[in-house]
Design a protein around this motif. Sequence first.
Motif, PDB file in Angstrom:
ATOM      1  N   ALA A  64       9.913  28.874 -33.344  1.00 26.46           N
ATOM      2  CA  ALA A  64      10.774  28.210 -34.334  1.00 26.46           C
ATOM      3  C   ALA A  64      10.111  28.265 -35.718  1.00 26.46           C
ATOM      4  N   TYR A  65       8.802  28.043 -35.765  1.00 27.31           N
ATOM      5  CA  TYR A  65       8.100  28.138 -37.061  1.00 27.31           C
ATOM      6  C   TYR A  65       8.007  29.589 -37.527  1.00 27.31           C
ATOM      7  N   GLY A  66       7.887  30.516 -36.570  1.00 23.76           N
ATOM      8  CA  GLY A  66       7.853  31.936 -36.935  1.00 23.76           C
ATOM      9  C   GLY A  66       9.104  32.330 -37.696  1.00 23.76           C
ATOM     10  N   LEU A  67      10.220  31.768 -37.269  1.00 24.35           N
ATOM     11  CA  LEU A  67      11.482  32.068 -37.947  1.00 24.35           C
ATOM     12  C   LEU A  67      11.447  31.571 -39.400  1.00 24.35           C
ATOM     13  N   ILE A  68      10.875  30.414 -39.608  1.00 18.81           N
ATOM     14  CA  ILE A  68      10.807  29.884 -40.987  1.00 18.81           C
ATOM     15  C   ILE A  68       9.870  30.738 -41.843  1.00 18.81           C
ATOM     16  N   PHE A  69       8.742  31.150 -41.239  1.00 15.45           N
ATOM     17  CA  PHE A  69       7.825  32.001 -42.016  1.00 15.45           C
ATOM     18  C   PHE A  69       8.569  33.251 -42.490  1.00 15.45           C
ATOM     19  N   ALA A  70       9.429  33.794 -41.619  1.00 17.97           N
ATOM     20  CA  ALA A  70      10.172  35.009 -41.989  1.00 17.97           C
ATOM     21  C   ALA A  70      11.138  34.724 -43.134  1.00 17.97           C
ATOM     22  N   ILE A  71      11.842  33.605 -43.089  1.00 18.41           N
ATOM     23  CA  ILE A  71      12.871  33.377 -44.124  1.00 18.41           C
ATOM     24  C   ILE A  71      12.272  32.837 -45.425  1.00 18.41           C
ATOM     25  N   GLN A  72      10.976  32.553 -45.413  1.00 17.92           N
ATOM     26  CA  GLN A  72      10.339  32.218 -46.699  1.00 17.92           C
ATOM     27  C   GLN A  72      10.393  33.420 -47.643  1.00 17.92           C
ATOM     28  N   LYS A  73      10.434  34.630 -47.069  1.00 14.94           N
ATOM     29  CA  LYS A  73      10.496  35.848 -47.891  1.00 14.94           C
ATOM     30  C   LYS A  73      11.933  36.202 -48.210  1.00 14.94           C
ATOM     31  N   ASP A  74      12.831  35.985 -47.289  1.00 18.09           N
ATOM     32  CA  ASP A  74      14.238  36.358 -47.477  1.00 18.09           C
ATOM     33  C   ASP A  74      15.048  35.490 -46.520  1.00 18.09           C
ATOM     34  N   ALA A  75      15.821  34.567 -47.078  1.00 15.31           N
ATOM     35  CA  ALA A  75      16.539  33.601 -46.228  1.00 15.31           C
ATOM     36  C   ALA A  75      18.005  33.993 -46.017  1.00 15.31           C
ATOM     37  N   ALA A 100      15.168  27.818 -28.417  1.00 10.08           N
ATOM     38  CA  ALA A 100      14.638  27.291 -29.684  1.00 10.08           C
ATOM     39  C   ALA A 100      15.133  28.128 -30.865  1.00 10.08           C
ATOM     40  N   ILE A 101      15.108  29.446 -30.695  1.00 11.80           N
ATOM     41  CA  ILE A 101      15.548  30.320 -31.789  1.00 11.80           C
ATOM     42  C   ILE A 101      17.053  30.138 -32.047  1.00 11.80           C
ATOM     43  N   GLU A 102      17.834  30.057 -30.988  1.00 12.60           N
ATOM     44  CA  GLU A 102      19.285  29.881 -31.177  1.00 12.60           C
ATOM     45  C   GLU A 102      19.589  28.541 -31.857  1.00 12.60           C
ATOM     46  N   ARG A 103      18.851  27.526 -31.478  1.00 14.98           N
ATOM     47  CA  ARG A 103      19.043  26.212 -32.120  1.00 14.98           C
ATOM     48  C   ARG A 103      18.751  26.297 -33.619  1.00 14.98           C
ATOM     49  N   MET A 104      17.650  26.960 -33.961  1.00 15.47           N
ATOM     50  CA  MET A 104      17.276  27.086 -35.368  1.00 15.47           C
ATOM     51  C   MET A 104      18.323  27.894 -36.142  1.00 15.47           C
ATOM     52  N   VAL A 105      18.710  29.029 -35.578  1.00 17.74           N
ATOM     53  CA  VAL A 105      19.645  29.921 -36.288  1.00 17.74           C
ATOM     54  C   VAL A 105      20.983  29.210 -36.503  1.00 17.74           C
ATOM     55  N   LYS A 106      21.468  28.554 -35.455  1.00 19.41           N
ATOM     56  CA  LYS A 106      22.766  27.855 -35.549  1.00 19.41           C
ATOM     57  C   LYS A 106      22.718  26.825 -36.688  1.00 19.41           C
ATOM     58  N   HIS A 107      21.643  26.093 -36.752  1.00 17.69           N
ATOM     59  CA  HIS A 107      21.511  25.066 -37.787  1.00 17.69           C
ATOM     60  C   HIS A 107      21.405  25.705 -39.179  1.00 17.69           C
ATOM     61  N   LEU A 108      20.558  26.724 -39.297  1.00 17.71           N
ATOM     62  CA  LEU A 108      20.291  27.283 -40.625  1.00 17.71           C
ATOM     63  C   LEU A 108      21.477  28.052 -41.195  1.00 17.71           C
ATOM     64  N   LEU A 109      22.254  28.673 -40.326  1.00 20.89           N
ATOM     65  CA  LEU A 109      23.400  29.443 -40.837  1.00 20.89           C
ATOM     66  C   LEU A 109      24.461  28.562 -41.496  1.00 20.89           C
ATOM     67  N   THR A 110      24.437  27.269 -41.193  1.00 20.28           N
ATOM     68  CA  THR A 110      25.431  26.370 -41.810  1.00 20.28           C
ATOM     69  C   THR A 110      25.012  25.965 -43.229  1.00 20.28           C
ATOM     70  N   LEU A 111      23.785  26.324 -43.615  1.00 17.16           N
ATOM     71  CA  LEU A 111      23.240  25.811 -44.883  1.00 17.16           C
ATOM     72  C   LEU A 111      23.192  26.893 -45.958  1.00 17.16           C
ATOM     73  N   PRO A 112      23.244  26.479 -47.253  1.00 18.67           N
ATOM     74  CA  PRO A 112      23.031  27.454 -48.327  1.00 18.67           C
ATOM     75  C   PRO A 112      21.633  28.064 -48.204  1.00 18.67           C
ATOM     76  N   VAL A 113      21.519  29.315 -48.631  1.00 19.26           N
ATOM     77  CA  VAL A 113      20.263  30.055 -48.478  1.00 19.26           C
ATOM     78  C   VAL A 113      19.065  29.289 -49.054  1.00 19.26           C
ATOM     79  N   GLU A 114      19.265  28.658 -50.230  1.00 21.04           N
ATOM     80  CA  GLU A 114      18.122  28.007 -50.898  1.00 21.04           C
ATOM     81  C   GLU A 114      17.645  26.741 -50.168  1.00 21.04           C
ATOM     82  N   GLU A 115      18.441  26.237 -49.264  1.00 21.31           N
ATOM     83  CA  GLU A 115      18.014  25.024 -48.530  1.00 21.31           C
ATOM     84  C   GLU A 115      17.387  25.344 -47.176  1.00 21.31           C
ATOM     85  N   ARG A 116      17.415  26.612 -46.788  1.00 16.06           N
ATOM     86  CA  ARG A 116      17.082  26.943 -45.395  1.00 16.06           C
ATOM     87  C   ARG A 116      15.616  26.716 -45.027  1.00 16.06           C
TER      88      ARG A 116
END
Length: 368
Positions: A64-75, A100-116
């Motif tokens: 789950a944190y790995g996913l955030i590290f990735a979107i720090q560069k491009d969300a 865990a990854i599906e939970r994160m993606v589902k949540h983040l896709l609902t948000l504007p890119v700058e808030e992810r």
Amino acid sequence: MKINGTAYRSLWRPTDDNRSIRIFDQTRFPWEVEILALRDENAVAHAIRSMQVRGAPLIGAVAAYGLIFAIQKDASDDALKAAADMLVETRPTAINLRWAIERMVKHLLTLPVEERVAAGYAEADALCDEDVAVNEAIGRHGLELIRQAWKAKGEQGTVNVLTHCNAGWIATVDWGTALAPIYMAHDEGIPVHVWVDETRPRNQGSLLTAFELGSHGVAHTVIADNAGGHYMQAGKVDLVIVGTDRVTAQGDVANKIGTYLKALAAHDNNVPFWVALPSSTIDWRVRDGVKEIPIEERSAEEVLYVTGIDDTNTPSRVRVAPPASTGANPAFDVTPARLVTGLITERGCCDASEEGLRSLFPLDSTTV
Ligand SMILES: CSC[C@@H](O)[C@@H](O)C(=O)COP(=O)(O)O
């Protein structure tokens, strides 16, 4: 849980560097306690593949944190999905990773890119806190089984539990699943002793479970993987408790290779065989575990070599097969539900069956 008197989780975010996480390098236990900093998705993927982190719930939380590290560069949506696919593929059997990854993606896709990114950290932190609470609840429900075993013995002698692999606190964010009831029984004064299967080929039992139990002061004996049936026949196992990497909708259980043989031996000897799991380990999309659960094939080197320390306390790796021999290394097997006495979940215990699981998780099971 504690190492040398200091309380740790298996994964944490340091306050002075909170865009990174810390893990224990589990390939070094028990000889060394080495803390690693992870701050990009490739390091996370490497840590999961190489089993610096392992155990179904923990790899989900770390990913789950790995996913955030990735979107720090491009969300962007595309970058998020690409990172999710890369992380999910790191280990195929443990469903908690995909959960865990599906939970994160589902949540983040609902948000504007700058808030992810900020929202991602909050969601991953919540996931970790939930894992701790869920495992504590599993511990309380499993404790009741150990109390019953203790009463059934007239509160004489010792309750002997056999476990396979490592489903303790270092396989989760904290507490563990199969070992949580054991820690609680020990803490409340029930004399509990654990038969620890060494768990070839990687020896998670002798290296990790024995380390954990020893650090907590729980009596235990490391045994060869082949010894469990013998101790069951001799009446020296009161119950088996193991963890799992995936439970199907009909209650089949994937866990570390060798678990199935323990379930067969338990069945033949009327020894209760319990499986402890958080509901994130249930894969409602599959039914027949033998046919449908992908089994991770790992390097044959793990079978052909063993690692330990020699008499001079130096870690070393030795070959245990002739130079020309090849090996095969399926990392998990599937125990059919009919061999499982019951499942210990955060909502209580149930039969290893669709009816049993639905009795505890009605909403989850109807959403798929
Ligand atoms: C709470 S951990 C449950 C399972 O993940 C555990 O029993 C297990 O099989 C771990 O396998 P591993 O290959 O060490 O990740």
